[in-house]
Design an enzyme around this catalytic site. Structure first.
Site, PDB file in Angstrom:
ATOM      1  NE  ARG D 255      -1.880   1.868   3.455  1.00 36.69           N
ATOM      2  CZ  ARG D 255      -1.800   1.829   4.786  1.00 36.69           C
ATOM      3  NH1 ARG D 255      -2.455   0.907   5.460  1.00 36.69           N
ATOM      4  NH2 ARG D 255      -1.053   2.696   5.430  1.00 36.69           N
ATOM      5  CG  HIS D 259      -6.494   2.320   5.914  1.00 35.54           C
ATOM      6  ND1 HIS D 259      -6.593   1.040   5.426  1.00 35.54           N
ATOM      7  CD2 HIS D 259      -7.724   2.634   6.404  1.00 35.54           C
ATOM      8  CE1 HIS D 259      -7.829   0.599   5.612  1.00 35.54           C
ATOM      9  NE2 HIS D 259      -8.527   1.549   6.193  1.00 35.54           N
ATOM     10  CE1 TYR D 268       0.612   2.709   8.909  1.00 35.31           C
ATOM     11  CE2 TYR D 268      -0.689   4.357  10.073  1.00 35.31           C
ATOM     12  CZ  TYR D 268      -0.461   3.581   8.950  1.00 35.31           C
ATOM     13  OH  TYR D 268      -1.299   3.677   7.873  1.00 35.31           O
TER      14      TYR D 268
HETATM   15  C1  LIG Z   1     -15.223  -5.838  10.794  1.00 35.85           C
HETATM   16  C2  LIG Z   1     -14.417  -4.608  10.589  1.00 35.85           C
HETATM   17  N1  LIG Z   1     -13.577  -4.210  11.548  1.00 35.85           N
HETATM   18  C3  LIG Z   1     -12.841  -3.095  11.387  1.00 35.85           C
HETATM   19  C4  LIG Z   1     -12.933  -2.352  10.258  1.00 35.85           C
HETATM   20  C5  LIG Z   1     -12.112  -1.062  10.106  1.00 35.85           C
HETATM   21  N2  LIG Z   1     -11.104  -1.226   9.070  1.00 35.85           N
HETATM   22  C6  LIG Z   1     -11.318  -0.809   7.818  1.00 35.85           C
HETATM   23  S1  LIG Z   1     -10.080  -1.220   6.804  1.00 35.85           S
HETATM   24  C7  LIG Z   1      -9.221  -1.974   8.036  1.00 35.85           C
HETATM   25  C8  LIG Z   1      -7.910  -2.625   7.740  1.00 35.85           C
HETATM   26  C9  LIG Z   1      -8.043  -3.634   6.659  1.00 35.85           C
HETATM   27  O1  LIG Z   1      -6.795  -4.181   6.355  1.00 35.85           O
HETATM   28  P1  LIG Z   1      -6.625  -5.208   5.161  1.00 35.85           P
HETATM   29  O2  LIG Z   1      -7.607  -6.318   5.300  1.00 35.85           O
HETATM   30  O3  LIG Z   1      -5.201  -5.579   5.113  1.00 35.85           O
HETATM   31  O4  LIG Z   1      -7.048  -4.415   3.855  1.00 35.85           O
HETATM   32  P2  LIG Z   1      -6.389  -3.077   3.268  1.00 35.85           P
HETATM   33  O5  LIG Z   1      -7.140  -1.927   3.858  1.00 35.85           O
HETATM   34  O6  LIG Z   1      -4.942  -3.089   3.604  1.00 35.85           O
HETATM   35  O7  LIG Z   1      -6.641  -3.142   1.803  1.00 35.85           O
HETATM   36  C10 LIG Z   1      -9.903  -1.870   9.223  1.00 35.85           C
HETATM   37  C11 LIG Z   1      -9.434  -2.382  10.533  1.00 35.85           C
HETATM   38  C12 LIG Z   1     -13.830  -2.792   9.278  1.00 35.85           C
HETATM   39  N3  LIG Z   1     -14.008  -2.141   8.129  1.00 35.85           N
HETATM   40  N4  LIG Z   1     -14.549  -3.918   9.461  1.00 35.85           N
END
Ligand SMILES: Cc1ncc(C[n+]2csc(CCOP(=O)(O)OP(=O)(O)O)c2C)c(N)n1
Ligand SMILES: Cc1ncc(C[n+]2csc(CCOP(=O)(O)OP(=O)(O)O)c2C)c(N)n1
Ligand SMILES: [Mg+2]
Ligand SMILES: [Mg+2]
Lengths: 324, 360, 324, 360
Positions: D255, D259, D268
Site C-alpha cells: 500500500r 490507508h 506508524y
Molecule cells: C469488521 C471490521 N472491523 C474493522 C474495520 C475497520 N477497518 C477498515 S479497513 C481496516 C484494515 C483492513 O486491512 P486489510 O484487510 O489488510 O485491507 P487493506 O485496507 O490493507 O486493503 C480496518 C481495521 C472494518 N471495516 N470492518
C-alpha cells in the site's frame, strides 16, 4: 483545570486508570502506535508498553473473546471497537459469554471488561461508521451500558467503567470527540449509574444521552426564546436507567420527549417511554414522544442531516407534545 | 514393545489389543501404579457417565451429553496437566472434570437445570462448561496471554470437537495463539460426528493439518489410547509452558453413544461403524495391557468395579437430593455490583410471590 | 384437512415451497438425514436431494453468509439456526449484510433469505436453548420479523416467508412444536404482515406472539370466569407491526397488556407500549403494562417456570391494569 | 527471458526492472496489444485514483481508499475473469471495477456519500463494495455454490486484504469452499498493512500457506507484476470452473499511500520502506518492458498519458455534477415489498419537510 477535547479526556482517563492498576490493559485494532483512529489511546503504548497496549489481529470476536480470557486471569481489558458498525462480529462473545458468564459461574467469575464503541453519525462517513447500536446491548442482561456526552463525564466515566467489576459497554459520541471543556484531573464524577440533570426545566423534559445531549441543550435554549422552559436529562447510564431522576423531572413537567440517533423502532426510547408512562401515568399531559433515527439502515452521508434528530425535529416534537 | 501398526500420522503407544508400541517422537514411562490409576480413572469416568444417562432416562436430568468412547482422550489429556494449567471444556468433558477433581455432582446439577455451572473454576483450574460451540477457544487463548504477562509456568488446555473446527472463533483462536505465541494447547476430540454430521462436512483433510496453515504444529493421536493422549498432551503443554507456542492435538476417537440423550443416531449412522469402534475400546485395551503385563490381578479389577458401583450409587443418591434453587436466585450474580433494574425486578418478583403465600 | 403438529405443519409448508419453486433451498446444521433436531426438515433431503437440502459446516456466520451468496445467484435459501441462543455468531451477517444489502444496492439486489429460529423456553433445556432474541432483529431495519403461534399459521406463514422477496427472520415457538391443529393444504393464510384477532374482548387487550399466544388465550378464558372480557391479538408480524388491528382493539378496551418471553427491558413490548400510548392516548384508562422475562440471562430450567410469563402473572397484570 | 531472481515461492513473470522471467508452472503468452492494453489499464486506474484523492482533499469526497501500488494486482486479476465470473470486492478494488467496466463515477458517488453503492452488480458481474472486513468472502462462496447448482461455467473471485485473513468469516469461507469444492478463487492483496498494523500482527507465516491447512492450494504471486497476477489468477479461475475447487492467491504487494485519506501513515511506518517499494512500482516495470521489447513507442505513452488526463478531468467534472439524492430516497429500497412502518415514516417525514416549504 485543563481544557480537553472529549477524545483527550478519554485518553487521560485511560492513562489514569492504567496508572492506578497495572492489571488494566488496552486492546484493539490500531490502538498502539497509531493511538486508535480517533487517537483516544494516543501515546499509551509508548508509555505502558506493548504488553499492556495490544494491537490485535483484525477480528472483533477475537478481541472480546481473548479479553474475556484475560479477565479470567485477573486482568481488566479495555477493548476498542473501531466503529459502531463493526461490533457485530463480536456480538456472540459479548451476548453469550461476556454478559452471561458471571451468572453462569454463580458469581465465582467476574469479567471487568470495558468495550469502548465510538458511536453515532454526523461526521460524513461511509456506511457502518455512523450507527447507534446501543439497543442490542441494553436488551442484553448482564451488561452495563453507558454513554458519555462531554469531556468532564468522559474523563471520570471511563475510569469508573474500568473500576467496575461488571462488563461495561461504553459508548463514545464520535462527533463530539473534538468538543472541549475544562476537566479537573483526579476529581470524581457522578456514580456511573446515575443520570444528570443537564438543564432543569418546567414545561417539558428532553431525555437524551451521548451525542444528542448537546443537540437537546441547544434545542432547549432555542425553546426558551419562545418562552418554553425545557429541561434536559443526560442519562449517562442506559442500563440500568436512573428512573428516580427521570421520574422527578417528568412528574414536574408532565411532558417528555426521548431523543436518540438510533432507529426509534424498538430503540431505547420505547423502553423509556413505556417506563415513564407506567410510573408517571397520572402526571402525563401527553404521550411520551420519541425523536430518533428512521427505520432504515443509516443513510449515505449526504442524507444524514435528514436522518439525524436536530434542533428542528426536536422543536417540532416540543410543539407536538404541547398539542395534546 | 513392538513396532507400530497404525499409519504413522497417528501417534499410538497402546494398540487396541493392549500391546505397547513405540513411537519415535513420543514415549512415556509409566509406573505400574500410574497405569492402574489411569485405568481406575477410565472406569470411574465411564461409570459416572452411565449413571448420568440412566438418571436422564428416569427424568432426573433434562439432558446428558455422554462421553462414552472418549474416556482415554479425556483422561489422558486431563492427567497431562499440572495444577497450574487451566482447562477450558465444552459440555462433554466429564472425564477431564474428574481428573481436575470436580465433583461429578456439579456436572449433574447443570444438566438437571439447577444452575448453569456450579463449580468454582479457580478451585480446580477447570473452567465452566461452554455450550456455544467454539467460544471457549478464545477464552483459553486470552487466559494464556494472561499467563504470559504473569510470567507464570502454566498453560491453557482447551477442548473442542471436530464440528467446532468450522467456527470462526476457533480459527481466530488459532491466529491469536500463533501471533502472540500463547501458551495454549488446542485439544480437538475428533469423535467423527457433530450431531448427525460426519467429519467430511467440516473438513476435507485430517484436522490436525489445520494448524500448519496457521504456523504451529498439529499432531494426531489415537484418542482411544490413554498413554498416547497423555504423552502427546504432556509434551505439548510442556512446550507451551516453555514459551514455544501453541500445538493442535487431534485426538482421533469415536462418539460411541448418541450426541446427547435427545439424539437418535440410528437416523444417520450405521451400526457397523459402532461395532468396528467397539474393538478399539479405550478401557479394554488398558485392561488387556494390565493383565498381559501382570501389573494387575483380578482382585484389582474387582476392587475398581466395586468402587465404580459405589460411586454410581452415591452419585444417584446425591443427585436426587439436589435441592432446587430458590426462585429469587435467578436475580443473583447477574451483576457483581448493585444494579437498580435487577433490584427493582427482584422486589417486584418477591412481592408477587408473596401474594401466593397462604393461598390455595 | 389434516391434523398436524406445528413442526409437521412447517415441514409440509417447506415441502410445498420447495415443490413450487426449484430455487428454494434448505440449509443448516443437521437439516439433512436427521431432519433437524426438531424434525422440521424431516424427509426433505431424501426427496429433494443433497443439493437442495444442505447439511452445512458447523458455523452460523457461514450459513447466513453463504445463503446471501446463494440468494445473489437467484436462490431462495431457508436457513435453520438450531436454537435461539446460537444465532449470535451470525449476527454480523444478518445485521450488516442481509438487512442492509438491498438498500446498499438501491434495490438492484434482493435477498429472499429466510432465517428460521426455534425460540423460547419452557422445555427444560440447558443454557442458550430457551431464549427469545427477537428484539435484536426487530430493531434492525431491513429485516422482516415474524413469529408463528399455531400449526395453521405455521403452514402458510413459512410459505409466505419463502415467497417474500425481503429477508425474513422466522421465529418458531419450540414448546408449541407438538401442538396440533387441523390444517388445510393449499389454503392461503392472512398476509404475512397482518395480525390476527385471536380472541375478541371488551375490557382489556392482550398482545402476544409465538409461544405466548396460547398462554394468553388460556389467561383470557380464565379471566372470563371472573367476568372479564379479555381479547387476545396474535401479532404474527413483529416488524412491521400491524398497528391498525392493535389500535382498534385497544381503542375499544382502553386497557392493554403486552406479553412476551423476552426480557421486558428494551424488548418489543416497550415499542408496542410506546406506540399504543401515542396512538390511543385519550382512550387509555391505564398505562400499557408489560409481562415478560426478567432482566437476567435465561435461568436454569428449574427456575424457568418463575421466569416465564404464565397464567398467574398475566392475570395479575390484568388485575393491575384495572387498578388504574 | 532469464531465470527468476526472486525466491521460488513468489511467482514472478516480470521483474521490477522490466525483464520477462520464466516460471515452471505459470506462464503466459501475451500479444503486444494485450500488453499495451494492460499498461493502459494500469495508468488509467492510477489516474482515477489520483483524481479521487485530489477530490477528497478538496472536500468533494468524504473519504477515499487509495489503491496506489496495487494496480497490477487488481488489473492482473481483474483481467483474468471471463464475463461470467463474478467479482466480490472490498472497498479498495477500483482497478478491478475498472476492468469490469464499472464507471468510476459510481465509486466516487459512494465515497461522496451519495449512496452506498450505485452500480448494478449484475450488469458488470462486479458486486458492491463491502466495508465490513471479510464478510464478502462468504457471499462469494455462496455464489459459487449457486454456480455449481446451475451447472454454469463460471467462478467467483473474491478480494480481501492481509488484515482480513484474521476474521472468522474468511476462515469459514475457506472451510465452506473446501468442503463443497466450490468454484471460488480467494484473492488476498497482501499490501503489508492493515491500517497501522503490519503483517506480523495477523500471521507468523506467509499467508498463502493458510490454504494448505484447509485442504486446497495456496500460491504467492508478485502482486506488483501484472503478468504474473493475470497468469496465476487465470489458472486458478480455470481450475475452479473445471470443478477442481478453490485456490488462495496471495498477491504480495504494498500500500504505497495512506490507508485512506483519513489516515496518517507517518505515525506508524518508516519512509525507507516506501522508498524500497517504489523501486518495485507495478507500472514502471511494464513501461520498461514495453520500451525494452519495442512493443510501444513514446507516442503510445503520450497517448495514454493524454487519455488519463482527459479521464481525470471528465471524472472531476462529473463528480462535481453528481446530484444529492432526494431526502425521501432514504426510505426507498429498504424493503422490496411494501412495509407499513417505512410507509408511515416516509409520510411523516414528507409532512415534516413540507412544513418548511415557503418558510425562511
Ligand atoms: C469488521 C471490521 N472491523 C474493522 C474495520 C475497520 N477497518 C477498515 S479497513 C481496516 C484494515 C483492513 O486491512 P486489510 O484487510 O489488510 O485491507 P487493506 O485496507 O490493507 O486493503 C480496518 C481495521 C472494518 N471495516 N470492518
Ligand atoms: C454456536 C452453536 N451452534 C450450534 C450448536 C448446537 N450444537 C450443540 S453440539 C453440536 C455439535 C458439536 O459437534 P462437535 O464440535 O464435533 O462436538 P461433539 O458434540 O461431537 O463433542 C451442535 C451443532 C451450539 N451448541 N452452538
Ligand atoms: Mg464431534
Ligand atoms: Mg492490507
Amino acid at each position: 483545570m485543563t481544557t480537553l477535547t472529549l477524545a483527550k479526556a478519554l485518553n487521560e482517563g485511560l492513562r489514569a486508570a492504567m496508572d492506578a492498576d497495572s492489571k488494566v490493559l488496552v486492546m484493539g485494532e490500531d490502538v498502539g502506535k497509531l493511538g486508535g483512529v480517533f487517537r483516544v489511546t494516543d501515546g499509551l503504548q509508548k508509555d505502558f508498553g506493548e504488553d499492556r497496549v495490544i494491537d490485535t489481529p483484525l477480528a472483533e470476536s477475537g478481541i472480546i473473546g481473548t479479553a474475556i480470557g484475560l479477565a479470567l486471569r485477573g486482568y481488566r481489558p479495555v477493548c476498542e471497537i473501531q466503529f459502531d458498525g463493526f461490533v457485530f462480529p463480536a456480538a456472540d462473545q459479548i451476548i453469550t459469554q461476556l454478559a452471561k458468564m458471571p451468572l453462569r459461574s454463580l458469581g465465582k467469575l467476574k469479567l471487568p471488561v470495558v468495550v469502548r464503541i465510538p458511536c453515532g453519525g454526523g461526521i460524513g462517513a461511509v456506511e457502518h461508521h455512523s450507527e447507534s447500536p446501543e439497543s442490542y446491548f441494553t436488551h442484553t442482561a448482564g451488561l452495563r451500558v453507558v454513554a458519555c456526552s462531554n469531556p468532564v463525564d468522559a474523563y471520570t466515566m471511563i475510569q469508573d467503567a474500568v473500576r467496575c467489576d461488571d462488563p461495561v459497554v461504553f459508548f463514545e459520541p464520535k462527533r463530539r470527540y473534538w468538543d472541549k471543556a475544562d476537566v479537573e484531573f483526579g476529581a470524581p464524577g457522578l456514580p456511573l449509574d446515575q443520570a444528570r440533570v443537564a438543564r432543569p426545566g418546567d414545561d417539558v423534559t428532553l431525555i437524551a444521552y451521548g451525542p444528542m445531549v448537546k443537540t437537546c441543550l441547544e434545542a432547549a435554549a432555542a425553546a426558551e426564546e419562545d418562552g418554553r422552559s425545557v429541561g434536559v436529562i443526560d442519562l449517562r447510564s442506559l442500563n440500568p436507567l436512573d428512573m428516580p431522576v427521570v421520574r422527578d423531572a417528568v412528574n414536574r413537567t408532565g411532558r417528555c420527549i426521548v431523543v436518540h440517533e438510533a432507529p426509534v423502532f424498538n430503540g431505547l426510547g420505547g423502553e423509556i417511554a413505556a417506563r415513564v408512562t407506567e410510573q408517571c401515568f397520572y402526571r402525563l399531559e401527553a404521550p411520551v414522544l420519541r425523536v430518533g433515527g428512521y427505520s432504515t439502515p443509516y443513510p449515505p452521508s449526504r442524507l444524514e442531516d435528514h436522518y439525524l434528530p436536530d434542533l428542528d425535529r426536536i422543536l417540532e416534537a416540543v410543539d407536538r407534545v404541547f398539542g395534546y | 514393545m513392538t513396532a507400530p501398526t497404525t499409519p504413522p500420522e497417528l501417534v499410538q503407544l497402546l494398540t487396541p489389543e493392549g500391546e505397547r508400541v513405540e513411537h519415535p517422537d513420543y514415549d512415556i514411562d509409566l509406573t505400574a501404579e500410574e497405569v492402574r490409576a489411569l485405568y481406575r480413572d477410565l472406569v470411574l469416568v465411564r461409570r459416572v457417565d452411565l449413571e448420568a444417562v440412566a438418571l436422564q432416562r428416569q427424568g432426573e436430568l433434562g439432558l446428558w451429553a455422554s462421553l462414552l468412547g472418549q474416556e482415554a482422550a479425556q483422561v489422558g489429556s486431563g492427567r497431562a496437566m499440572t495444577d497450574a494449567d487451566m482447562a477450558f471444556p465444552t459440555y462433554r468433558e466429564h472425564g477431564v472434570a474428574w481428573c481436575r477433581g470436580v465433583d461429578p455432582l456439579h456436572l449433574l446439577g447443570l444438566f438437571r437445570g439447577v444452575n448453569h455451572g456450579g463449580w468454582d473454576p479457580y478451585e480446580h483450574n477447570f473452567h465452566l462448561y461452554t455450550i456455544v460451540i467454539g467460544s471457549q477457544t478464545l477464552h483459553a487463548v486470552g487466559y494464556a496471554m494472561g499467563i504470559q504477562r504473569d510470567g507464570a509456568e502454566a498453560a491453557s488446555l482447551v477442548y473442542f470437537g471436530d464440528g467446532a473446527t468450522s467456527q470462526g472463533d476457533v480459527n481466530e483462536a488459532f491466529i491469536w495463539a500463533s501471533v502472540f505465541n500463547a501458551p495454549v494447547v488446542f485439544f480437538c476430540q475428533n469423535n467423527q460426528w457433530a450431531i448427525s454430521e460426519p467429519l467430511e462436512k467440516q473438513t476435507k483433510i485430517p484436522l490436525y493439518k489445520r494448524a500448519s496453515g496457521f504456523g504451529f504444529p498439529g499432531i494426531r493421536v489415537d484418542g482411544n489410547d490413554v498413554f498416547a493422549c497423555l504423552a502427546v498432551t504432556r509434551a505439548a503443554l510442556r512446550n507451551a509452558r516453555e514459551g514455544n507456542g501453541p500445538t493442535l492435538v487431534e485426538a482421533f476417537t469415536y462418539r460411541m453413544g448418541a450426541h446427547t440423550t435427545s439424539d437418535d443416531p440410528t437416523r444417520y449412522r450405521v451400526a457397523d461403524e459402532l461395532e468396528a469402534w467397539k474393538l478399539k475400546d479405550p478401557i479394554e485395551r488398558v485392561k488387556a495391557y494390565l493383565f498381559r503385563s501382570q501389573l494387575a490381578d483380578q482382585e484389582f479389577f474387582d476392587k475398581i468395579e466395586a468402587e465404580a458401583e459405589q460411586l454410581g450409587k452415591d452419585l444417584r443418591a446425591r443427585c436426587l437430593a439436589l435441592p432446587d434453587p430458590q426462585p429469587t436466585a435467578m436475580f443473583d450474580h447477574v451483576y457483581v455490583e448493585p444494579h437498580a433494574l435487577i433490584d427493582e425486578e427482584r422486589e417486584q418478583f418477591t412481592t408477587y410471590l408473596s401474594g401466593f403465600e397462604g393461598a390455595q
